[in-house]
Design a protein around this motif. Structure first.
Motif, PDB file in Angstrom:
ATOM      1  N   VAL A   1       0.836  -1.199   0.000  1.00 33.77           N
ATOM      2  CA  VAL A   1       0.000   0.000   0.000  1.00 33.77           C
ATOM      3  C   VAL A   1       0.875   1.254   0.000  1.00 33.77           C
ATOM      4  N   LYS A   2       1.923   1.243   0.800  1.00 31.93           N
ATOM      5  CA  LYS A   2       2.815   2.411   0.866  1.00 31.93           C
ATOM      6  C   LYS A   2       3.495   2.659  -0.467  1.00 31.93           C
ATOM      7  N   ASP A   3       3.807   1.578  -1.185  1.00 30.30           N
ATOM      8  CA  ASP A   3       4.400   1.742  -2.518  1.00 30.30           C
ATOM      9  C   ASP A   3       3.441   2.474  -3.445  1.00 30.30           C
ATOM     10  N   TYR A   4       2.167   2.065  -3.396  1.00 31.30           N
ATOM     11  CA  TYR A   4       1.168   2.738  -4.234  1.00 31.30           C
ATOM     12  C   TYR A   4       1.002   4.196  -3.798  1.00 31.30           C
ATOM     13  N   GLN A   5       0.992   4.434  -2.499  1.00 36.47           N
ATOM     14  CA  GLN A   5       0.822   5.796  -1.993  1.00 36.47           C
ATOM     15  C   GLN A   5       2.016   6.672  -2.376  1.00 36.47           C
ATOM     16  N   ARG A   6       3.201   6.071  -2.281  1.00 39.31           N
ATOM     17  CA  ARG A   6       4.415   6.823  -2.591  1.00 39.31           C
ATOM     18  C   ARG A   6       4.434   7.242  -4.051  1.00 39.31           C
ATOM     19  N   GLU A   7       4.021   6.323  -4.918  1.00 36.98           N
ATOM     20  CA  GLU A   7       3.995   6.641  -6.345  1.00 36.98           C
ATOM     21  C   GLU A   7       2.818   7.533  -6.709  1.00 36.98           C
ATOM     22  N   ASN A   8       1.798   7.544  -5.822  1.00 36.26           N
ATOM     23  CA  ASN A   8       0.617   8.394  -6.009  1.00 36.26           C
ATOM     24  C   ASN A   8      -0.001   8.196  -7.396  1.00 36.26           C
ATOM     25  N   LYS A   9      -0.200   6.948  -7.746  1.00 36.06           N
ATOM     26  CA  LYS A   9      -0.825   6.642  -9.027  1.00 36.06           C
ATOM     27  C   LYS A   9      -1.738   5.433  -8.862  1.00 36.06           C
ATOM     28  N   PRO A  10      -2.681   5.252  -9.763  1.00 38.12           N
ATOM     29  CA  PRO A  10      -3.625   4.135  -9.627  1.00 38.12           C
ATOM     30  C   PRO A  10      -2.913   2.782  -9.646  1.00 38.12           C
ATOM     31  N   VAL A  11      -3.533   1.815  -8.990  1.00 39.39           N
ATOM     32  CA  VAL A  11      -3.019   0.447  -9.019  1.00 39.39           C
ATOM     33  C   VAL A  11      -3.140  -0.087 -10.447  1.00 39.39           C
ATOM     34  N   ASP A  12      -2.084  -0.709 -10.927  1.00 36.65           N
ATOM     35  CA  ASP A  12      -2.113  -1.341 -12.244  1.00 36.65           C
ATOM     36  C   ASP A  12      -2.796  -2.694 -12.076  1.00 36.65           C
ATOM     37  N   LEU A  13      -4.113  -2.722 -12.282  1.00 37.61           N
ATOM     38  CA  LEU A  13      -4.896  -3.921 -12.031  1.00 37.61           C
ATOM     39  C   LEU A  13      -4.459  -5.078 -12.920  1.00 37.61           C
ATOM     40  N   ALA A  14      -4.206  -4.788 -14.189  1.00 40.05           N
ATOM     41  CA  ALA A  14      -3.802  -5.852 -15.112  1.00 40.05           C
ATOM     42  C   ALA A  14      -2.501  -6.505 -14.657  1.00 40.05           C
ATOM     43  N   SER A  15      -1.568  -5.698 -14.178  1.00 41.47           N
ATOM     44  CA  SER A  15      -0.288  -6.224 -13.699  1.00 41.47           C
ATOM     45  C   SER A  15      -0.481  -7.043 -12.425  1.00 41.47           C
ATOM     46  N   LEU A  16      -1.354  -6.557 -11.520  1.00 40.40           N
ATOM     47  CA  LEU A  16      -1.635  -7.271 -10.272  1.00 40.40           C
ATOM     48  C   LEU A  16      -2.222  -8.649 -10.558  1.00 40.40           C
ATOM     49  N   LEU A  17      -3.211  -8.712 -11.450  1.00 37.53           N
ATOM     50  CA  LEU A  17      -3.847  -9.994 -11.771  1.00 37.53           C
ATOM     51  C   LEU A  17      -2.890 -10.919 -12.522  1.00 37.53           C
ATOM     52  N   SER A  18      -2.007 -10.336 -13.318  1.00 31.02           N
ATOM     53  CA  SER A  18      -1.003 -11.139 -14.012  1.00 31.02           C
ATOM     54  C   SER A  18      -0.041 -11.782 -13.005  1.00 31.02           C
ATOM     55  N   ASP A  19       0.327 -11.017 -11.979  1.00 30.18           N
ATOM     56  CA  ASP A  19       1.192 -11.563 -10.922  1.00 30.18           C
ATOM     57  C   ASP A  19       0.503 -12.720 -10.189  1.00 30.18           C
ATOM     58  N   LEU A  20      -0.794 -12.538  -9.905  1.00 32.14           N
ATOM     59  CA  LEU A  20      -1.555 -13.596  -9.231  1.00 32.14           C
ATOM     60  C   LEU A  20      -1.647 -14.846 -10.103  1.00 32.14           C
ATOM     61  N   ASP A  21      -1.875 -14.638 -11.390  1.00 32.96           N
ATOM     62  CA  ASP A  21      -1.938 -15.751 -12.333  1.00 32.96           C
ATOM     63  C   ASP A  21      -0.625 -16.529 -12.308  1.00 32.96           C
ATOM     64  N   ALA A  22       0.493 -15.794 -12.279  1.00 38.93           N
ATOM     65  CA  ALA A  22       1.805 -16.434 -12.259  1.00 38.93           C
ATOM     66  C   ALA A  22       2.030 -17.207 -10.953  1.00 38.93           C
ATOM     67  N   GLN A  23       1.480 -16.699  -9.843  1.00 36.16           N
ATOM     68  CA  GLN A  23       1.606 -17.412  -8.566  1.00 36.16           C
ATOM     69  C   GLN A  23       0.809 -18.717  -8.565  1.00 36.16           C
ATOM     70  N   LEU A  24      -0.366 -18.692  -9.189  1.00 36.17           N
ATOM     71  CA  LEU A  24      -1.238 -19.866  -9.179  1.00 36.17           C
ATOM     72  C   LEU A  24      -0.820 -20.927 -10.193  1.00 36.17           C
ATOM     73  N   LYS A  25      -0.314 -20.502 -11.323  1.00 37.94           N
ATOM     74  CA  LYS A  25      -0.084 -21.404 -12.460  1.00 37.94           C
ATOM     75  C   LYS A  25       0.728 -22.657 -12.114  1.00 37.94           C
ATOM     76  N   PRO A  26       1.821 -22.562 -11.343  1.00 33.97           N
ATOM     77  CA  PRO A  26       2.593 -23.783 -11.053  1.00 33.97           C
ATOM     78  C   PRO A  26       1.817 -24.839 -10.269  1.00 33.97           C
ATOM     79  N   HIS A  27       0.726 -24.429  -9.625  1.00 34.44           N
ATOM     80  CA  HIS A  27      -0.040 -25.344  -8.777  1.00 34.44           C
ATOM     81  C   HIS A  27      -1.270 -25.924  -9.481  1.00 34.44           C
ATOM     82  N   LEU A  28      -1.525 -25.469 -10.698  1.00 31.78           N
ATOM     83  CA  LEU A  28      -2.692 -25.921 -11.443  1.00 31.78           C
ATOM     84  C   LEU A  28      -2.301 -26.964 -12.473  1.00 31.78           C
ATOM     85  N   PRO A  29      -3.248 -27.832 -12.880  1.00 27.34           N
ATOM     86  CA  PRO A  29      -2.941 -28.760 -13.970  1.00 27.34           C
ATOM     87  C   PRO A  29      -2.491 -27.987 -15.210  1.00 27.34           C
ATOM     88  N   LYS A  30      -1.537 -28.536 -15.940  1.00 28.54           N
ATOM     89  CA  LYS A  30      -0.995 -27.823 -17.106  1.00 28.54           C
ATOM     90  C   LYS A  30      -2.071 -27.490 -18.127  1.00 28.54           C
TER      91      LYS A  30
END
Length: 398
Positions: A67-96
């Motif tokens: 949160v502090k990183d977002y506040q420091r940059e004072n710009k909107p959250v990059d939602l697409a980047s956030l969801l892409s990061d989550l996708d990358a976290q989940l992918k190794p645990h899902l069937p190929k």
């Protein structure tokens, strides 16, 4: 999201409650505190955030840092980047074969079932159990349990079937053969509510094999058993199965929830809009999910939970034998169902444990059972403490 919007969302105190007994904002890891400052060891939690411990300082620190990183940059959250990061976290645990994951602010079932039923003539869905409120109302007339289809089939005598969730394979085969042309998918939740149990491997795997043989897509719902609760991060790994779809509909904490659905490329082609649907107000939920996933992965939870579950069940089964089978145990990992045979005994047990400073909860669907669903960070010492109090409840030597 502006700096003020972000601050407003994250400065709210975490104030949930455990049956009106405690204030979770005062909780600390495995323990909760009531208004009289009495501390309790919790063996039930109903949200993903609290599965990592109440007010876990590591998670709080990492959320605040993001949160502090977002506040420091004072710009909107990059939602697409956030969801892409989550996708990358989940992918190794899902069937190929589950190549596509969508995140959502709402229950993904309406969108998923609509896409699957868009195939010409395939408008019906199977499930192991049809429970009130589990599936979208608009699809209520399209979802059937094996029990419903068996009851409606004149060739099958339902009175002679002992287990309507898992009838004999020849009966299941008959039902699938009759309805295969209309079935768009089968929804599998490994938690069998009517029996207060986790589906046994020898019962569920043959059903999954038949579904694959009849080319009926398997939709695996891991909303209750997912995220290391049974040992592996997703419970499909307990069985010899690679589902065509994996759904997660879970409470993050309090009123906040997270939703995602992963699927094969073939099923993804049926979606009219091929993108995640997360509204601005829910961005904090997915920031928290990213932190929670990171914490779970770094904590090596899978091996720990399997070891803790084995220790817990081993001690309880020994006690079960010693006290004349006054209770019985079902479950896997850190989902356990304790059958006290009578609801009155379950009530007495819950009250007894509360007096000993331990919080447990009755399983609402089958109230003679108590459900053990603790934070995933419990220790061997915590397990030993509740087992000793089990012994005291049954007047066994501690």
């Amino acid at each position: 999201m502006s700096k003020n919007e972000t601050k407003k969302m994250f400065n709210a105190e975490l104030t949930d409650s455990f049956d009106g007994i405690v204030d979770i904002s005062k909780g600390s890891l495995q323990t909760l505190t009531d208004t009289d400052e009495n501390m309790y060891l919790s063996f039930y939690t109903d949200s993903l955030l609290w599965s990592c411990g109440y007010n876990n300082p590591t998670i709080n620190r990492d959320i605040n840092a993001m949160v502090k990183d977002y506040q420091r940059e004072n710009k909107p959250v990059d939602l697409a980047s956030l969801l892409s990061d989550l996708d990358a976290q989940l992918k190794p645990h899902l069937p190929k074969k589950l190549a596509v994951t969508y995140f959502s602010s709402e229950n993904p079932y309406p969108r998923l079932l609509k896409a699957l039923s868009s195939k010409r003539g395939k408008t019906e869905f199977l499930c192991l159990e049809k429970l009130p409120g589990l599936f979208p109302e608009e699809f209520a007339g399209q979802i059937y349990s094996f029990e419903e289809l068996i009851a409606d089939d004149p060739k099958v005598n339902i009175d002679g079937i002992k287990n309507t969730v898992f009838p004999e394979l020849k009966t299941i085969k008959l039902i699938l053969k009759k309805h295969r042309s209309a079935l768009a998918g089968c929804i599998i939740n490994p938690i069998i509510t009517s029996d207060a149990s986790i589906a046994k491997k020898d019962l569920l795997e043959p059903v999954l094999d038949l579904l694959a043989k009849f080319n009926i897509p398997i939709i695996w719902d891991d909303s209750t058993a997912g995220f290391y609760r049974t040992g592996p991060i997703f419970s499909y790994k307990l069985y010899d199965i690679q589902p065509d779809v994996l759904v997660y509909n879970g409470s993050l904490y309090n009123h906040r929830s997270v939703h995602f659905v992963s699927m094969t490329k073939r099923i993804n082609k049926l979606f009219a809009i091929q993108e995640s649907r997360v509204v601005l107000e829910d961005v904090p939920n997915y920031i928290m999910l990213k932190v929670v996933l990171g914490f779970m992965e770094s904590s090596n939870l899978s091996k720990k939970i399997q070891a803790l579950g084995t220790r817990f069940q081993g001690k309880l089964r020994a006690l079960e034998a010693n006290c004349g089978r006054k209770f019985s145990i079902k479950g896997k990992g850190l989902i356990l169902f304790i059958d006290f045979k009578k609801e009155s005994v379950a009530d007495s047990f819950v009250q007894f444990m509360k007096e000993k400073g331990i919080l447990v909860k009755k399983f609402a669907a089958v109230p003679q059972f108590v459900m053990i669903y603790p934070p995933l960070i419990i220790t061997e010492k915590n397990i030993d403490e509740i087992v000793e109090n089990f012994k005291r409840f049954f007047n066994q030597p501690a």
